[in-house]
Motif scaffolding. Sequence first.
Motif, mmCIF file in Angstrom:
data_model
loop_
_atom_site.group_PDB
_atom_site.id
_atom_site.type_symbol
_atom_site.label_atom_id
_atom_site.label_comp_id
_atom_site.label_asym_id
_atom_site.label_seq_id
_atom_site.Cartn_x
_atom_site.Cartn_y
_atom_site.Cartn_z
ATOM 1 N N ARG A 44 0.825 -1.225 0.000
ATOM 2 C CA ARG A 44 0.000 0.000 0.000
ATOM 3 C C ARG A 44 0.856 1.272 0.000
ATOM 4 N NH1 ARG A 44 -1.712 -3.825 3.508
ATOM 5 N NH2 ARG A 44 -3.669 -4.846 2.921
ATOM 6 N N ASP A 146 -1.515 -2.661 17.553
ATOM 7 C CA ASP A 146 -1.626 -3.415 16.305
ATOM 8 C C ASP A 146 -0.976 -4.779 16.525
ATOM 9 O OD1 ASP A 146 -2.186 -4.020 13.662
ATOM 10 O OD2 ASP A 146 -0.839 -2.528 12.799
ATOM 11 N N GLY A 155 -0.840 -3.730 8.502
ATOM 12 C CA GLY A 155 -1.768 -4.186 7.471
ATOM 13 C C GLY A 155 -1.844 -5.698 7.427
ATOM 14 N N GLY A 183 -6.667 -6.480 12.252
ATOM 15 C CA GLY A 183 -7.696 -7.485 11.962
ATOM 16 C C GLY A 183 -9.116 -7.041 12.216
ATOM 17 N N ASP A 202 -9.150 1.478 13.778
ATOM 18 C CA ASP A 202 -8.301 1.689 12.600
ATOM 19 C C ASP A 202 -8.358 0.425 11.741
ATOM 20 O OD1 ASP A 202 -6.042 1.667 10.899
ATOM 21 O OD2 ASP A 202 -4.763 2.653 12.358
ATOM 22 N N SER A 204 -7.618 -1.464 7.786
ATOM 23 C CA SER A 204 -7.051 -1.417 6.441
ATOM 24 C C SER A 204 -7.548 -2.620 5.643
ATOM 25 C CB SER A 204 -5.524 -1.383 6.520
ATOM 26 O OG SER A 204 -4.992 -1.300 5.229
ATOM 27 N N SER A 205 -6.934 -3.801 5.872
ATOM 28 C CA SER A 205 -7.273 -4.944 5.011
ATOM 29 C C SER A 205 -8.712 -5.432 5.192
ATOM 30 C CB SER A 205 -6.295 -6.094 5.262
ATOM 31 O OG SER A 205 -6.325 -6.488 6.612
HETATM 32 O O1 LIG Z 1 -1.029 -1.401 5.697
HETATM 33 C C1 LIG Z 1 0.148 -1.648 5.371
HETATM 34 O O2 LIG Z 1 0.432 -2.219 4.324
HETATM 35 C C2 LIG Z 1 1.259 -1.250 6.297
HETATM 36 C C3 LIG Z 1 2.572 -1.498 5.915
HETATM 37 C C4 LIG Z 1 3.617 -1.145 6.748
HETATM 38 C C5 LIG Z 1 3.368 -0.533 7.956
HETATM 39 C C6 LIG Z 1 2.051 -0.279 8.347
HETATM 40 C C7 LIG Z 1 0.986 -0.636 7.536
HETATM 41 N N1 LIG Z 1 -0.332 -0.413 7.921
HETATM 42 C C8 LIG Z 1 -0.621 0.336 9.081
HETATM 43 C C9 LIG Z 1 -2.000 0.558 9.492
HETATM 44 O O3 LIG Z 1 -2.295 1.587 10.015
HETATM 45 C C10 LIG Z 1 -3.067 -0.488 9.399
HETATM 46 O O4 LIG Z 1 -4.280 0.168 9.400
HETATM 47 C C11 LIG Z 1 -3.017 -1.354 10.619
HETATM 48 O O5 LIG Z 1 -1.785 -2.056 10.597
HETATM 49 C C12 LIG Z 1 -4.175 -2.333 10.627
HETATM 50 O O6 LIG Z 1 -4.146 -3.148 9.481
HETATM 51 P P1 LIG Z 1 -5.248 -4.288 9.266
HETATM 52 O O7 LIG Z 1 -4.977 -5.385 10.230
HETATM 53 O O8 LIG Z 1 -5.049 -4.732 7.849
HETATM 54 O O9 LIG Z 1 -6.584 -3.639 9.453
#
Ligand SMILES: O=C(O)c1ccccc1NCC(=O)[C@H](O)[C@H](O)COP(=O)(O)O
Length: 240
Positions: A44, A146, A155, A183, A202, A204-205
């Motif tokens: 990302r 996280d 992420g 997650g 928060d 993302s994936s």
């Molecule tokens: O999202 C990424 O690819 C990433 C890469 C390297 C460092 C941090 C990254 N993400 C940080 C975030 O703020 C995400 O929202 C957080 O880790 C939660 O991710 P998810 O489990 O996918 O919701």
Amino acid sequence: MIGRPVERRGPAVKFCGLTRLQDAAEGARLGARYLGAIFAGGPRLVSSASAAQIFSAGRAAAALSWQSVPRCVGVMGTQSPSEIAELAGEASLDAVQLHADPTPEHVQRVREATGREVWAVLRVEGAALPPNAAELFAAADAVVLDAKVNGKLGGTGVALDWLALHDAAAAVRGATRLVLAGGLTPGNVTRAAEAMHPDVVDVSSGVEEAPGQKDHALMRAFAQGAAAVAPRTQPGTPSQ
Ligand SMILES: O=C(O)c1ccccc1NCC(=O)[C@H](O)[C@H](O)COP(=O)(O)O
């Protein structure tokens, strides 16, 4: 789809890992308080110029839909304070999130270099907080919990053990904002927030169709799940 904004009563929402203007705009229309872009590598990753456009799309969409203007967060890895300051200026960041196991001293140096809010990430494995948790809560403007997964900074899509972590987080958080990540999905965000009482959730994936590409129906469902969090009862309040 342009729908009605989701009414916000629960924790604030942060949509992170944005790579597309339309996803930032949709997040803002849904009332997200925070939008995030990644400068820490991985699938990302965006440039500062792209992030500036993504955030500008989010800020404009908020204004057009009568939502409050989201605050824009840049997720950093191992950059130095001066590199972070440069990115913060180029991408018009409101806050920087330090994902590579920051120390309280690094938090302070980044604050001085950027003049921005600094969010420190505590990467958690299992049912205990890392030993430096209290120091980081004292040093940072917000602490992001996280999941710790070898070989990935974030992420990950891996959830924390919210019930096991609640007491440890409550003991150290003080007045510092707690951001719950890792997650989260539309299906678990209400339960997670009711277990941990974060200020921000928060994701993302959990709202993606592919890395960096958000699914707008999932974004809406996530915002609705956050808004459905039951108000926190004060200890000793009699139940009705
Ligand atoms: O999202 C990424 O690819 C990433 C890469 C390297 C460092 C941090 C990254 N993400 C940080 C975030 O703020 C995400 O929202 C957080 O880790 C939660 O991710 P998810 O489990 O996918 O919701």
